[in-house]
Scaffold this motif. Structure first.
Motif, PDB file in Angstrom:
ATOM      1  N   GLY A  37       1.051  -1.124  -0.047  1.00 17.59           N
ATOM      2  CA  GLY A  37       0.156  -0.075  -0.125  1.00 17.59           C
ATOM      3  C   GLY A  37       0.697   1.213  -0.097  1.00 17.59           C
ATOM      4  O   GLY A  37       0.552   2.006  -0.892  1.00 17.59           O
ATOM      5  N   TYR A  38       1.804   1.328   0.640  1.00 10.67           N
ATOM      6  CA  TYR A  38       2.641   2.430   0.838  1.00 10.67           C
ATOM      7  C   TYR A  38       3.588   2.519  -0.429  1.00 10.67           C
ATOM      8  O   TYR A  38       3.578   3.705  -0.841  1.00 10.67           O
ATOM      9  N   THR A  39       4.045   1.729  -0.688  1.00  8.88           N
ATOM     10  CA  THR A  39       4.939   1.791  -1.910  1.00  8.88           C
ATOM     11  C   THR A  39       4.577   1.872  -3.303  1.00  8.88           C
ATOM     12  O   THR A  39       4.671   2.487  -3.962  1.00  8.88           O
ATOM     13  N   LYS A  40       3.372   1.164  -3.398  1.00 13.97           N
ATOM     14  CA  LYS A  40       2.739   0.852  -4.861  1.00 13.97           C
ATOM     15  C   LYS A  40       1.641   1.841  -4.949  1.00 13.97           C
ATOM     16  O   LYS A  40       1.753   2.716  -5.946  1.00 13.97           O
ATOM     17  N   VAL A  41       0.658   1.638  -4.037  1.00 10.58           N
ATOM     18  CA  VAL A  41      -0.541   2.431  -4.203  1.00 10.58           C
ATOM     19  C   VAL A  41      -0.190   3.824  -4.303  1.00 10.58           C
ATOM     20  O   VAL A  41      -0.715   4.595  -5.287  1.00 10.58           O
ATOM     21  N   PHE A  42       0.528   4.599  -3.196  1.00 14.84           N
ATOM     22  CA  PHE A  42       0.850   5.881  -2.871  1.00 14.84           C
ATOM     23  C   PHE A  42       1.779   6.555  -4.188  1.00 14.84           C
ATOM     24  O   PHE A  42       1.681   7.463  -4.625  1.00 14.84           O
ATOM     25  N   SER A  43       2.598   5.337  -4.715  1.00 13.42           N
ATOM     26  CA  SER A  43       3.445   6.001  -5.621  1.00 13.42           C
ATOM     27  C   SER A  43       2.812   6.181  -7.041  1.00 13.42           C
ATOM     28  O   SER A  43       3.182   7.126  -7.634  1.00 13.42           O
ATOM     29  N   ASP A  44       1.614   5.432  -7.220  1.00 15.67           N
ATOM     30  CA  ASP A  44       1.000   5.317  -8.328  1.00 15.67           C
ATOM     31  C   ASP A  44      -0.033   6.547  -8.220  1.00 15.67           C
ATOM     32  O   ASP A  44      -0.442   6.933  -9.247  1.00 15.67           O
ATOM     33  N   VAL A  45      -0.476   7.054  -7.169  1.00 16.41           N
ATOM     34  CA  VAL A  45      -1.552   8.029  -7.104  1.00 16.41           C
ATOM     35  C   VAL A  45      -0.956   9.217  -6.479  1.00 16.41           C
ATOM     36  O   VAL A  45      -1.984  10.295  -6.309  1.00 16.41           O
ATOM     37  N   THR A  46       0.294   9.546  -6.404  1.00 15.51           N
ATOM     38  CA  THR A  46       0.583  10.914  -5.716  1.00 15.51           C
ATOM     39  C   THR A  46       0.665  11.911  -6.847  1.00 15.51           C
ATOM     40  O   THR A  46       1.329  12.855  -6.482  1.00 15.51           O
ATOM     41  N   ASP A  47       0.410  11.635  -8.120  1.00 13.84           N
ATOM     42  CA  ASP A  47       0.332  12.758  -9.186  1.00 13.84           C
ATOM     43  C   ASP A  47      -0.404  14.338  -8.636  1.00 13.84           C
ATOM     44  O   ASP A  47       0.354  15.204  -8.986  1.00 13.84           O
ATOM     45  N   SER A  48      -1.352  13.953  -8.115  1.00  6.51           N
ATOM     46  CA  SER A  48      -1.872  15.129  -7.435  1.00  6.51           C
ATOM     47  C   SER A  48      -1.356  16.030  -6.606  1.00  6.51           C
ATOM     48  O   SER A  48      -1.092  17.019  -6.492  1.00  6.51           O
ATOM     49  N   VAL A  49      -0.589  15.214  -5.767  1.00  7.70           N
ATOM     50  CA  VAL A  49       0.222  15.997  -4.643  1.00  7.70           C
ATOM     51  C   VAL A  49       1.629  16.398  -5.429  1.00  7.70           C
ATOM     52  O   VAL A  49       1.877  17.606  -4.926  1.00  7.70           O
ATOM     53  N   ALA A  50       2.173  15.408  -5.970  1.00  9.47           N
ATOM     54  CA  ALA A  50       3.445  16.158  -6.587  1.00  9.47           C
ATOM     55  C   ALA A  50       3.216  17.169  -7.554  1.00  9.47           C
ATOM     56  O   ALA A  50       4.027  18.131  -7.740  1.00  9.47           O
ATOM     57  N   ARG A  51       2.322  17.430  -8.318  1.00  7.34           N
ATOM     58  CA  ARG A  51       1.948  18.422  -9.197  1.00  7.34           C
ATOM     59  C   ARG A  51       2.170  19.774  -8.561  1.00  7.34           C
ATOM     60  O   ARG A  51       2.576  20.759  -9.192  1.00  7.34           O
ATOM     61  N   ILE A  52       1.608  19.747  -7.368  1.00  6.38           N
ATOM     62  CA  ILE A  52       1.714  21.142  -6.845  1.00  6.38           C
ATOM     63  C   ILE A  52       2.637  21.004  -5.431  1.00  6.38           C
ATOM     64  O   ILE A  52       2.817  22.138  -4.678  1.00  6.38           O
ATOM     65  N   HIS A  53       3.702  20.102  -5.540  1.00  7.77           N
ATOM     66  CA  HIS A  53       4.871  20.165  -4.743  1.00  7.77           C
ATOM     67  C   HIS A  53       4.614  20.072  -3.187  1.00  7.77           C
ATOM     68  O   HIS A  53       5.005  21.140  -2.590  1.00  7.77           O
ATOM     69  N   ILE A  54       3.704  19.301  -2.856  1.00  8.63           N
ATOM     70  CA  ILE A  54       3.372  19.228  -1.318  1.00  8.63           C
ATOM     71  C   ILE A  54       4.173  18.103  -0.792  1.00  8.63           C
ATOM     72  O   ILE A  54       4.278  17.093  -1.150  1.00  8.63           O
ATOM     73  N   SER A  55       4.984  18.560   0.292  1.00  8.52           N
ATOM     74  CA  SER A  55       5.766  17.864   1.226  1.00  8.52           C
ATOM     75  C   SER A  55       4.924  16.922   2.156  1.00  8.52           C
ATOM     76  O   SER A  55       3.786  17.143   2.293  1.00  8.52           O
ATOM     77  N   LYS A  56       5.576  15.974   2.756  1.00  8.35           N
ATOM     78  CA  LYS A  56       4.882  14.949   3.691  1.00  8.35           C
ATOM     79  C   LYS A  56       4.531  15.810   4.867  1.00  8.35           C
ATOM     80  O   LYS A  56       3.402  15.897   5.306  1.00  8.35           O
ATOM     81  N   THR A  57       5.297  16.850   5.127  1.00  6.94           N
ATOM     82  CA  THR A  57       4.922  17.773   6.303  1.00  6.94           C
ATOM     83  C   THR A  57       3.604  18.506   5.956  1.00  6.94           C
ATOM     84  O   THR A  57       2.775  18.642   6.936  1.00  6.94           O
ATOM     85  N   GLN A  58       3.700  18.898   4.867  1.00  7.21           N
ATOM     86  CA  GLN A  58       2.604  19.901   4.337  1.00  7.21           C
ATOM     87  C   GLN A  58       1.379  19.001   4.336  1.00  7.21           C
ATOM     88  O   GLN A  58       0.143  19.405   4.595  1.00  7.21           O
ATOM     89  N   MET A  59       1.331  17.750   3.816  1.00  6.31           N
ATOM     90  CA  MET A  59       0.231  16.848   3.553  1.00  6.31           C
ATOM     91  C   MET A  59      -0.114  16.437   5.009  1.00  6.31           C
ATOM     92  O   MET A  59      -1.496  16.227   5.288  1.00  6.31           O
ATOM     93  N   GLY A  60       0.842  16.286   6.191  1.00  7.43           N
ATOM     94  CA  GLY A  60       0.376  16.222   7.527  1.00  7.43           C
ATOM     95  C   GLY A  60      -0.647  16.830   8.026  1.00  7.43           C
ATOM     96  O   GLY A  60      -1.454  16.928   8.814  1.00  7.43           O
TER      97      GLY A  60
END
Length: 154
Positions: free
Chosen positions: A18-41
């Motif tokens: 779940g962490y490595t596959k699913v999230f790497s496949d679906v994080t386009d929306s987060v990566a697009r606007i450069h959101i860090s792990k802290t910001q997402m938290g």
């Protein structure tokens, strides 16, 4: 004992996937606007609580309040949070942080991407397999933080 050990190893594989596959496949929306792990938290915390003070965020994330203030400013620049005076106190310096509609849409897109990926992965289950998996997921939710009705087994 072997069965319990197998369960733990299976869940490790599931969570790891779940962490490595699913999230790497679906994080386009987060990566697009450069959101860090802290910001997402921070966004996640505000989503769950409705709003937050900088102090509450610092305590939750175990960081200095100044680091939270810096991160909140970045999120404001991305139009993902708004900061308002805390009308719940008489202290004019006290602030409350809220998510914007843009942040809500980002989370919805992120969660939709996760659902799509999981649906693709389990789309070929038989009825019996689907029933078994459904029962297993209910059991898992019973034992993890934030599970069914946000209550877990003690």
């Amino acid at each position: 004992m072997k069965r319990e050990n197998d369960i733990v190893h299976n869940l490790r594989d599931i969570y790891g996937y779940g962490y490595t596959k699913v999230f790497s496949d679906v994080t386009d929306s987060v990566a697009r606007i450069h959101i860090s792990k802290t910001q997402m938290g921070i966004i996640k915390y505000i989503y769950l609580k409705g709003h937050a003070t900088p102090s509450a965020l610092a305590a939750e994330m175990n960081v200095q309040r100044s680091a939270v203030t810096h991160t909140i400013k970045k999120l404001e620049q991305k139009n993902l949070v708004t900061v308002k005076q805390n009308e719940l106190t008489n202290d004019r310096r006290s602030k409350l942080i809220y998510m914007t509609r843009e942040a809500e849409e980002l989370l919805e897109e992120f969660m939709d991407n996760i659902l799509k990926k999981i649906s693709e992965d389990v789309g070929e289950l038989s009825r019996e397999e689907a029933r078994t998996l459904h029962d297993a997921t209910l059991t898992i939710l019973k034992y993890i933080p934030g599970g069914i009705d946000n209550e877990t087994h003690s």
